[in-house]
Motif scaffolding. Structure first.
Motif, short mmCIF file in Angstrom:
data_model
loop_
_atom_site.label_atom_id
_atom_site.label_comp_id
_atom_site.label_asym_id
_atom_site.label_seq_id
_atom_site.Cartn_x
_atom_site.Cartn_y
_atom_site.Cartn_z
N VAL A 142 79.18 -42.93 7.54
CA VAL A 142 77.63 -42.30 8.11
C VAL A 142 78.51 -42.33 9.41
N ILE A 143 79.22 -43.63 9.95
CA ILE A 143 79.84 -43.85 11.11
C ILE A 143 81.22 -42.66 11.45
N LEU A 144 82.32 -42.58 10.57
CA LEU A 144 82.85 -41.28 11.33
C LEU A 144 82.39 -40.32 11.12
N ASN A 145 80.69 -40.02 10.69
CA ASN A 145 80.25 -38.63 11.31
C ASN A 145 79.22 -38.49 12.60
N GLY A 146 79.89 -39.76 12.94
CA GLY A 146 78.73 -40.20 14.25
C GLY A 146 77.70 -41.23 14.47
N PRO A 203 73.51 -47.44 20.24
CA PRO A 203 73.84 -48.17 19.09
C PRO A 203 72.01 -47.72 18.33
N LEU A 204 71.41 -47.39 18.55
CA LEU A 204 70.19 -46.83 17.64
C LEU A 204 71.51 -46.08 16.53
N ASP A 205 72.20 -45.23 16.90
CA ASP A 205 72.42 -44.04 16.02
C ASP A 205 73.90 -44.85 14.55
N TYR A 206 73.48 -45.55 15.26
CA TYR A 206 75.07 -46.89 14.12
C TYR A 206 75.05 -48.13 13.73
N ILE A 207 73.40 -48.32 14.37
CA ILE A 207 72.79 -49.33 13.71
C ILE A 207 72.34 -49.50 12.52
N ASP A 208 72.31 -48.50 11.71
CA ASP A 208 72.60 -48.43 10.44
C ASP A 208 72.83 -49.07 9.15
N PRO A 209 74.04 -47.76 9.52
CA PRO A 209 74.78 -48.23 8.48
C PRO A 209 76.08 -49.39 9.21
N VAL A 210 75.96 -49.91 10.12
CA VAL A 210 76.49 -50.96 11.14
C VAL A 210 75.68 -52.51 9.80
N LEU A 211 74.43 -52.19 10.05
CA LEU A 211 73.68 -53.38 9.00
C LEU A 211 74.57 -52.63 7.53
N VAL A 212 73.93 -52.06 7.27
CA VAL A 212 75.07 -51.86 6.07
C VAL A 212 75.99 -52.66 5.91
#
Length: 314
Positions: free
Chosen positions: A117-121, A193-202
């Protein structure tokens, strides 16, 4: 192994109390985990949050493992049978090892998905829903862990279950803090950060969870392979046996021990410099060792020998 009627009655009563505490605690743990997991799944789907789905998946595994632990506890407390003359206490570490494998596999899958998910933006999710759920679930976990420990009644299963809830509370507080930080940044105009917060929290949750399956696997495998008990138990055994040796003026013994579920096996051999010890003397020493080990919170199976042949102590 010989025990007197009083010691046997005390152990039976302690075992019954422990069994009731385990059943009550594990059932309550299962129901709370079900409620939190169903809520996490619903919010995760609605908010598009992978971290909530991960939390729910770990919770579902926890429910399944709590059920297995409850079954294992009942089987172990049923005592020896004709087919299993030493009981089925090995089920307890086996369930722990299986749970470790299941949680470990979940972590690997979730972490891999988060990286993709992070690599896909990234992916925009409702950080507010994540923060609120994680905070409420964390508080519930802390309160429940405290309740479990107060009702442990010397049960290793319940103490381990309470530890799992404490660890879950820490993970959820971290997730809530991360989601709250993303919300604060969004309020001041920094929304990426809202775009990345979920996968980062995972990934953060996976890092926090990772020690749990490793510890469970290590402990379960060690018991199944008849490894030594923990250091605190070893020290208690050493003090008890040394006390008996001093009381009867015996030489330092050879001591071996292992723990399997609620059972603690202790093998004590005193190597004498003469061969005149009688069966009565050996029985007296055996009873003293069993009595000294009785305060330990386990079902102690002790074997005590007096011998003049060092080869028999090997």
């Amino acid at each position: 192994m010989t025990t007197g009627p009083d010691t046997g009655s005390i152990r039976a009563a302690a075992s019954a109390i422990r069994a009731l505490a385990e059943e009550r605690g594990l059932k309550a743990s299962m129901w709370l985990a079900i409620v939190l997991s169903v809520t996490a799944i619903g919010l995760g789907i609605w908010a598009g949050s992978r971290v909530l789905v991960l939390v729910a998946a770990v919770g579902v595994i926890g429910v399944a493992m709590s059920w297995l632990a409850l079954r294992a506890s009942r089987a172990a407390d049923a005592g020896p049978t004709e087919r299993y003359p030493y009981g089925r206490d090995g089920l307890t570490p086996l369930v722990g090892a299986v749970q470790g494998l299941a949680v470990g596999a979940t972590i690997v899958f979730a972490a891999s998905d988060a990286v993709i998910v992070i690599l896909n933006g990234g992916q925009r999710v409702s950080a507010l829903a994540v923060a609120v759920y994680a905070l409420v679930a964390a508080v519930a976990s802390v309160v429940f862990a405290v309740w479990l420990r107060r009702n442990a009644e010397g049960s290793e299963l319940i103490v381990a279950e309470a530890s799992q809830w404490n660890a879950a509370a820490v993970r959820r507080f971290v997730i809530a803090a991360g989601a709250a930080l993303a919300l604060v940044l969004a309020l001041v105009g920094i929304e990426w950060p809202l775009d990345y917060i979920d996968p980062v929290l995972v990934l953060v949750a996976c890092a926090l969870i990772a020690p749990i399956p490793i510890r469970m696997l290590r402990r379960g495998v060690a018991e199944l392979l008849e490894g030594q008990p923990d250091g605190h138990t070893l020290l208690a055994i050493e003090r008890a046996v040394d006390g008996v040796a001093g009381r009867f003026d015996l030489p330092g013994p050879e001591v071996r021990s292992t723990k399997l579920g609620a059972k603690l096996y202790v093998d004590v051999v005193f190597v004498l410099d003469h061969d005149t010890a009688t069966i009565g003397q050996e029985d007296e020493v055996r009873r003293a060792v069993i009595s000294a080990l009785a305060p330990l919170p386990f079902d102690v199976w002790a074997t005590v020998e007096l011998t003049a042949d060092p080869a028999l102590a090997e």
